[in-house]
Design an enzyme around this catalytic site. Sequence first.
Site, PDB file in Angstrom:
ATOM      1  N   LYS A  59       0.847  -1.205   0.000  1.00  0.00           N
ATOM      2  CA  LYS A  59       0.000   0.000   0.000  1.00  0.00           C
ATOM      3  C   LYS A  59       0.879   1.249   0.000  1.00  0.00           C
ATOM      4  O   LYS A  59       2.085   1.158   0.234  1.00  0.00           O
ATOM      5  CB  LYS A  59      -0.906  -0.026   1.229  1.00  0.00           C
ATOM      6  N   ARG A  81     -10.739  -1.720  15.160  1.00  0.00           N
ATOM      7  CA  ARG A  81     -10.616  -0.779  14.046  1.00  0.00           C
ATOM      8  C   ARG A  81     -11.605  -1.191  12.963  1.00  0.00           C
ATOM      9  O   ARG A  81     -12.521  -0.462  12.639  1.00  0.00           O
ATOM     10  CB  ARG A  81      -9.178  -0.782  13.521  1.00  0.00           C
ATOM     11  N   HIS A 111      -5.939  -8.648  12.602  1.00  0.00           N
ATOM     12  CA  HIS A 111      -4.709  -7.862  12.675  1.00  0.00           C
ATOM     13  C   HIS A 111      -4.346  -7.663  14.139  1.00  0.00           C
ATOM     14  O   HIS A 111      -5.212  -7.344  14.953  1.00  0.00           O
ATOM     15  CB  HIS A 111      -4.961  -6.504  11.999  1.00  0.00           C
ATOM     16  N   ARG A 160       1.097 -11.367   6.255  1.00  0.00           N
ATOM     17  CA  ARG A 160       1.049 -10.109   5.495  1.00  0.00           C
ATOM     18  C   ARG A 160       2.261  -9.262   5.851  1.00  0.00           C
ATOM     19  O   ARG A 160       2.288  -8.624   6.897  1.00  0.00           O
ATOM     20  CB  ARG A 160      -0.220  -9.317   5.836  1.00  0.00           C
ATOM     21  N   TYR A 171      15.530  30.904   7.986  1.00  0.00           N
ATOM     22  CA  TYR A 171      14.306  31.535   8.480  1.00  0.00           C
ATOM     23  C   TYR A 171      14.436  31.823   9.964  1.00  0.00           C
ATOM     24  O   TYR A 171      14.938  30.982  10.722  1.00  0.00           O
ATOM     25  CB  TYR A 171      13.103  30.617   8.256  1.00  0.00           C
ATOM     26  N   CYS A 199      13.395  24.254   5.348  1.00  0.00           N
ATOM     27  CA  CYS A 199      12.529  25.006   4.436  1.00  0.00           C
ATOM     28  C   CYS A 199      11.665  24.014   3.658  1.00  0.00           C
ATOM     29  O   CYS A 199      11.830  22.806   3.778  1.00  0.00           O
ATOM     30  CB  CYS A 199      13.342  25.820   3.447  1.00  0.00           C
ATOM     31  N   MET A 200      10.757  24.553   2.850  1.00  0.00           N
ATOM     32  CA  MET A 200       9.875  23.689   2.073  1.00  0.00           C
ATOM     33  C   MET A 200      10.680  22.840   1.084  1.00  0.00           C
ATOM     34  O   MET A 200      10.422  21.654   0.910  1.00  0.00           O
ATOM     35  CB  MET A 200       8.861  24.543   1.337  1.00  0.00           C
ATOM     36  N   ASP A 201      11.684  23.442   0.449  1.00  0.00           N
ATOM     37  CA  ASP A 201      12.384  22.745  -0.635  1.00  0.00           C
ATOM     38  C   ASP A 201      13.884  22.603  -0.390  1.00  0.00           C
ATOM     39  O   ASP A 201      14.582  22.022  -1.205  1.00  0.00           O
ATOM     40  CB  ASP A 201      12.197  23.512  -1.946  1.00  0.00           C
TER      41      ASP A 201
HETATM   42  C1  LIG Z   1      -0.397  -2.143   6.666  1.00  0.00           C
HETATM   43  C2  LIG Z   1      -0.944  -3.413   7.082  1.00  0.00           C
HETATM   44  C3  LIG Z   1      -0.121  -4.551   7.150  1.00  0.00           C
HETATM   45  C4  LIG Z   1       1.360  -4.502   6.939  1.00  0.00           C
HETATM   46  O1  LIG Z   1       1.950  -4.098   8.130  1.00  0.00           O
HETATM   47  P1  LIG Z   1       3.529  -4.076   8.330  1.00  0.00           P
HETATM   48  O2  LIG Z   1       3.703  -3.855   9.775  1.00  0.00           O
HETATM   49  O3  LIG Z   1       4.021  -2.972   7.498  1.00  0.00           O
HETATM   50  O4  LIG Z   1       4.025  -5.385   7.879  1.00  0.00           O
HETATM   51  C5  LIG Z   1      -0.707  -5.757   7.435  1.00  0.00           C
HETATM   52  N1  LIG Z   1      -2.021  -5.851   7.671  1.00  0.00           N
HETATM   53  C6  LIG Z   1      -2.855  -4.789   7.642  1.00  0.00           C
HETATM   54  C7  LIG Z   1      -4.300  -4.978   7.904  1.00  0.00           C
HETATM   55  C8  LIG Z   1      -2.338  -3.531   7.342  1.00  0.00           C
HETATM   56  O5  LIG Z   1      -3.145  -2.484   7.329  1.00  0.00           O
END
Ligand SMILES: *Cc1c(COP(=O)(O)O)cnc(C)c1O
Length: 691
Positions: free
Chosen positions: A356, A450, A478, A537, A582, A630-632
């Site tokens: 993601k 969640r 999770h 995951r 700044y 700074c920004m950049d």
């Molecule tokens: C982002 C996410 C992960 C991955 O988590 P990491 O700690 O980066 O491995 C796994 N499961 C869910 C539901 C997530 O949102």
Amino acid sequence: MRAKSPALDRFRIVAAVLVTAIHTSPLATYTADGDFFLTRVLARLAVPFFFLVTGYFLSRSEWSSLPRFLKKTGLLYLAAMLLYLPLNLYSRNLSGWENMVRGILFDGTFYHLWYFPAVLLGSLLSFLLSRRGPRFALTAAGLLYLIGLGGDSYYGLISSLPFGKACYDILLSVSAYTRNGVFFAPLFLLLGAYAKRRNPRLCLVGFLLSFAAMSVEAFLLRAAEAQRHDSMYLLLPFCSLFLFSLLLSRNSGQNRDARRFSAVFYVVHPWCIVLVRGAAEVLGLEAVLVRNSLGHFLAVLLLSAAVSLSAVFFLPRRPSETGRAWCEIDLRALRSNTFLLQRKAGAHSSLMAVIKADAYGHGAIPCARTLRRCGVRAFAVATLEEGIALRRAAVRGTILILGYTPPEEADLLVRWRLTQAVMDEPYARQLAAQGRRVIVHVAVDTGMHRIGIPVEEVAAFRRIYRLPHLRFTGIFSHLCTANGRSPEEKSFAQMQTNAFLQLVSVLRSCGCPVGDTHLLASAGILRFPPQPCSHVRAGLALFGAWETQEERDESCGLRPVLSLRARIVSVRRLETGERAGYGLAFEAMRPTVLATVSIGYADGLPRNLAARGGEVLLHGKRVPIVGRLCMDQLLIDATDAGETHGGEIVTLIGRDGEERISAEELAGRCGTITNELFSRLGSRLGRCILP
Ligand SMILES: *Cc1c(COP(=O)(O)O)cnc(C)c1O
């Protein structure tokens, strides 16, 4: 950082000169054998070299740059065809639409332009072949090459076989040569794609031996009068690969002007041949500039070089990825982390790669392709758009959307074969009400509160599994304390795990089609024993990072994938007591060398980095960030780093010489975690993929 020697880009110029030799026969006046050797043997290495570098660079980004490459090369091809239209009209080369189509698809409409359709068709074919793995791809391309060989240097031998001539005559009625994008280009493109750095001495010996053998092969074929054309030899792929590996072993950095120069040179040199002949006639210099082959070659060379130099000078160019501030992505480290995590997951679980937020800022498409090559078949993203982007890039396998997708978008989920996470019971009902056969994974709330259906509500799960239309292929939960060290955190994670596994077995015993199961994310994979689930995951750990410095465990062998670098903009000296930035927040306590660096908070650096004692690496030494970010841009105190000037590279994350700044260190300083730091690295940063 080290001086660069862009051997590959420099050799492009040599290759372009060799191609010119093929078309002007420099030694023809003096020695027929010598000319054959130069133009029909040695110079035949040139075009394969171009294919090899192309394949090499396309594969470095896991072919993610293929669409851009096709577009750019297609435009160049179009421009080149227009450039040669006058000569074609003059010589009435393109009579009949059949000839035109054949010319555009295979033969290039002018003799040297065959290269463009060949590289376009060849790279597309190579990409498709490479998706079935290197062995399959190389075997298929090798077989195509062998077929091509029969229509080229070996035509005389093949056509004496029964049906040999008939078969090839059909083939050759479609394309004037077998040296094209189907039979010739794919093998070299793929050899380039899979090329690795090797011992240079070995490459040199290999090249000399194979080249000597190829020369013998060529002279024998010539003596046997077997050649219909003379650009393919049995030994050419071997020779080309050794030559390429030799150059690759010495290559570092790039020279984009050399690339542009050689491309223009290749395109324009036949026009220069025409112009030199014309000029020689007008000036009465035909004896020197046309009839003397060497004089002719040199005149064409000079004119082509002059035209190409001016083109390099005047044509617009794209900014370099490493010009201002950029992420360096080490796909080799990603591969090594993937294998390591697969081992940690245990024999019964396979990896679901969480990519993601553009693979945590690392680039979702090149990462997904690398992961697929490592055998990963399941991915997770956060949004519908991220999922579609992967599918558009031809990423196959499961793609699970972990975040919210409006139920009304169900048709898009179906169209792109994306798997949606079910947030809760009302969401499941809304999704089912769309009447589309959406593939889903059911989220279970085991205590994080969640998303997910509360683990104790078995009846709710059973209602969900009875909903029409939805196709249930998985269930997951999770953990929310997997990286905690306290006994409470550990026991909470254990409780969640038990609850999840218990639910799964209850649902199974009720006949619910639970499908795949997954629970552990990075911290869990690294710290807990393997669980009886189909997947784990992994997100952050794929990229060799940990949330915080305290968690970082060097012994486990994960390698950081990302480095963050930027250029020095300008250097100035401040006297003691002078102030800068700044709010004049920095005051020089000694005579100070102050350098400005071209990266700022708009690129994703936390603004409090300077105040929290942030550092960068310059010349392999740590130097402090000073003043306000700074920004950049940002300011560094470069007094202790030795002579410094504009254009030099500083490292914000990664290694320079012996020193290293880890992403965990930077994130920790700013009071955040690496996940947040990575995911905010801005789209303005260049992305440079390491070989
Ligand atoms: C982002 C996410 C992960 C991955 O988590 P990491 O700690 O980066 O491995 C796994 N499961 C869910 C539901 C997530 O949102």
